[in-house]
Every structure is written in C-alpha cells, then in structure tokens.
Design an enzyme around this catalytic site. Sequence first.
Site, PDB file in Angstrom:
ATOM      1  N   ASP A   1       0.833  -1.204   0.000  1.00 36.17           N
ATOM      2  CA  ASP A   1       0.000   0.000   0.000  1.00 36.17           C
ATOM      3  C   ASP A   1       0.872   1.260   0.000  1.00 36.17           C
ATOM      4  OD1 ASP A   1      -1.849   1.983   0.579  1.00 36.17           O
ATOM      5  OD2 ASP A   1      -2.354   1.237   2.578  1.00 36.17           O
TER       6      ASP A   1
ATOM      7  N   HIS B   1      -4.344   4.345   6.488  1.00 38.01           N
ATOM      8  CA  HIS B   1      -3.214   3.888   5.671  1.00 38.01           C
ATOM      9  C   HIS B   1      -1.884   4.206   6.342  1.00 38.01           C
ATOM     10  CE1 HIS B   1      -5.682   2.970   2.106  1.00 38.01           C
ATOM     11  NE2 HIS B   1      -6.424   3.981   2.525  1.00 38.01           N
TER      12      HIS B   1
END
Length: 554
Positions: free
Chosen positions: A194, A367
């Site tokens: 990610d 995130h």
Amino acid sequence: MVRKFTKLKVIPLGGLNEIGKNMTAIEYKDEIIVIDCGLSFPEDEMLGIDIVIPDITYLLKNRDKVKGIFLTHGHEDHIGALPYVLKKLNVPVYGTKLTIGLVEVKLKEHKLNNVKLNRVKPKDKIKLNFMEVEFIKTTHSIPDACSIAIHTEIGTIFHTGDFKVDYTPIDEDVMDFHRIAELGKKGVLLMLADSTNVERAGYAMSERTVGSSLDEIFRNAKRRIVVATFASNIHRVQQIINAAYKYNRKVAVSGRSMVNVVNVAKDLGYLTLPEDILIDLNEINDYSHDELVIITTGSQGEPMSALSRMASSEHKKMEIEKGDLVVISATPIPGNEKTVSKVINQLFEKGAEVIYDDLADIHVSGHACQEELKLMHRLVKPKYFMPVHGEYRHLKQHAELAVSLGMPKENIFTVTTGCVVEFDRNSARLGGYVPSGNILVDGLGVGDVGNIVLRDRKHLSEDGLMVVVVTIAKENGKVIAGPDIISRGFVYVRESEDLIEKAKVVVREALTECENKQIREWAYLKNTIKDELKNYLYERTKRNPMILPIIMEV
C-alpha cells in the site's frame, strides 16, 4: 537434466497510477487467483459516468484458469466491482466474515444469488493445485482486514492490502506481526505494498485518539449532533455510539450505505450496541434536540448523499436547524475538496456549527505512513518489491523509500496497469502487457460508453446543441418545409430570434445551391448544412455548438 520451472506472473489490472479500482492477478502454471475487485469514482471529464471498474478481458480469455477472487477487506475500492465482474466471470469469492457480509448486500442489490461465497478467518490457508493462499490479520479503518500471502514452489508473494500499524485498535485485534516476521525470515520473493500515505512522515495515529476528541465534542454540545463519516468505518461508528450512550443520546442513521453497513456489522457482531440506543430516522421528532445524534453519509460532499441533501434542504426526513452541531469526521479525498467545502459553507449558512478536520482531531487515516511502511519492509525483507495502491507519485516515492532501506533499484518494479512481471527462482523481468484500462458504468450500461460518447458529452456540455429540421420532396429534392431550428444549451431562442432567423437563411441558401446543382445525397446535404451553419455561428458568436441536421423526405 535441469528442471525447468514455469514463470510466476504478477499482473496488476487496477490500482496503479490511480486511487481505487484495486485488482491484481497472480498466475502460475494453469491457475490464476485474483486479489481484490474494486471500483473507482469517475474523474471530472467522465460526464454522466457513475463508477469505473477494471477491464477483465485477460481474465475472461483465461476463465478456465481463474480459481477465485480473494478479498483483503470490505472497502468499495476493493469489492465494489464484484457484482459487475461476477456476472461475466462466476468464480468463488474468499474473504473474512465482515467482508463477505458486505459483499452479500451488494450481490443482493444486483440480484446475484448463485455466487459461491467462502468465509475465511485470519491464519486460514486455501490450497489450490499449485498455489496456497494464506490470510494474515492486519489493521485498517475497517475490521477484518487482511494481508494475503501466496505460496508457490517459485517463492512467496506477500500483498499487504490496505493497512496501518495500530497498536491499540478499537476491537483490540492487533496485526499479526509474528506471522509477517515469520514469512520474512523464511524468505519472501515479492512484496506488493500500500502506497497511499507514503508522502506522510511518521506514523498514522491510532483510531482511539478520535474517541477522546469525540467525547469532548459530545460533552460540550447543547443541541442535536450530526456526524458524517465513511459508512465502512465501523470503528468510528462504534466510537460515535459509545459517546452518544455516555451522554444519554439516541442514535439515528441516515444514508443507504450507512444503514446497510450498520445492519451488517450489527448482525455479525462487529458493532456493540447498548439496548434501545438506535432509533429510526422517522422517530427523531419524538425526541428533543439535546437527546439526538445522527450518523450520516456524505463526508466527501457527494451530491446525492444524506449530508448534502440536508445542507441543501432536500432531505425528506430532516432539516438542519440553527444551533445544530455537524461533525465531518473524514479528510477530503484528493479531488473532493471543492464539494466538501461547498457543503460546509451551506451548513454554516443554515446556522449550524461545523467541526471539520482542519479544526479538530476528528479523523485519522487508515493507511500506513512512512515509518509504518519502513517497519513492514524490515519485517518482510522481500527480494523484489512492487509499490501498489497509489498515483504515480506515490508509487515513485514508495520505490525511493525502499531504496533508502537498502533494496537494489533493479529489484523494484514501478509498473503500470496491465504490465506483466515474471518471476523465477533467481530472476525477475517485465513480460509484456495484457489488455487493461477503464470500463465505464453508466446506469445499467457497462462498457457501452467509450471515448467517442464522452467526447460528445463534453462537446454538448461546453457548447450546446442546434438541431436543424428540413423536409424535402422525394421526386425533385426541393425543400417543402423548414428549415426549423431547435437550440438547447447554445442560446435562448426567444432572446436570440435575429441569430436564429439568419441561421435559417444560411441553411436555406446552402440547400438551394445543392438543389441547383441537383445534389440529392443525404450525407452531402447534411455535411453542407453543418459546414455552412458552423462557419456562420462561429463568426457571430465565437462558439461551436454540436449541429445535428435532420432531413425528412415526403
């Protein structure tokens, strides 16, 4: 005799050079597995488009090889394209309990009831003939998020999924650092990670920090509280409910996606609800304003969301009133800043007090930031690395971060969607491209709107339309009625009668000239009308409307 191994292929079909539409195919021998199946939202120039999904041409060509779709978590950019993909490619779907619960709601809406859905738990392994797929617990802004490890005889591929390192998650279900480190110790061939927050230094804050901010806001609130957040952020919803219970308020839920997610999370045990705290939105008038909390969608300023409709007085069941406290518990996704700002302004104009991300700690990212990404790299210690889930700048900076940790540049693949990367035991290389790109969904139409239709929509939106209707005689080609001119989005006819009348004269003269030359082909007549009228209108207005001649023959 040297044993020859088949190449292990990694094929990103979405999620690179963009935020959303995440989908990656892993192919080994005669098996393909797909990780995630997400959608993205249309860009400004995609006029009238509802959503964008990945192009699965390659999977359809190899449908016999596709063994299943494996989901990392239940966000739209990872599961949203499933109903459209499964209509063409009906394969088993694997995911954790909450993820599959959210998928079931989506499939029900699309009347898909013959899909094989498989619930898995972290640590579960799904064994295929040549690959083994392992689910590993991570933390994100939705419960039940997982990383996925794919074990083959060539080596192990580790896909982080969306993650952050949260040592104090709301559900106290911490990331499985031990298993991730164990994989790293055994050796990981490739890591896909990610990249969304790679530009942010430090660490993402724990979700629990939002709870203390909400507690303070609720303690000081004197009237009704409206909280807008992402429907899928169940941990945030839980903290809002906890604060409401603490300060003796009832909770109503507004927005279709929020209602769906709350119902699924409640049924599956991911939301802990004190008795009788939830009320129907129709019942809010039975309580005084200081007894109510409304949880709603619309934190991104979406035009049709519940909060936007409240702000513009279009909501059927609720009106924002002076003194209401509106908390927008989310950060605008890049590109949504204008719509969010518009909603905030409308709320202030109605006399509401608005708290948003710039004013208080009411949102944390799901995130990983730079230090968390470094930790993941150090734990996994992959031989090769492919940054995913981000625009080009994110992928580029994530590659640079990997280099700063000592990874050789030649072992990093910053690729585009559709690019095939091939691996064997000792090497990796780019192996060409497969069909990829955007499939546009407009209403019930999937893929029937392409660049030509979008170009026409753009033309219409910028310059408008002029329709010219002429009736000609079949036997001699003479004009017997018209030309009549209809204008939409170009000029207001009643205020531009002189322009329209002169435009009719231009068309009539062009047709008379064709008549004199005994030209009767419709295509030629239409092109003549278009060219003459286009030149006249541009000369008079410096605008180029779309011109649509209609010729009727009697």
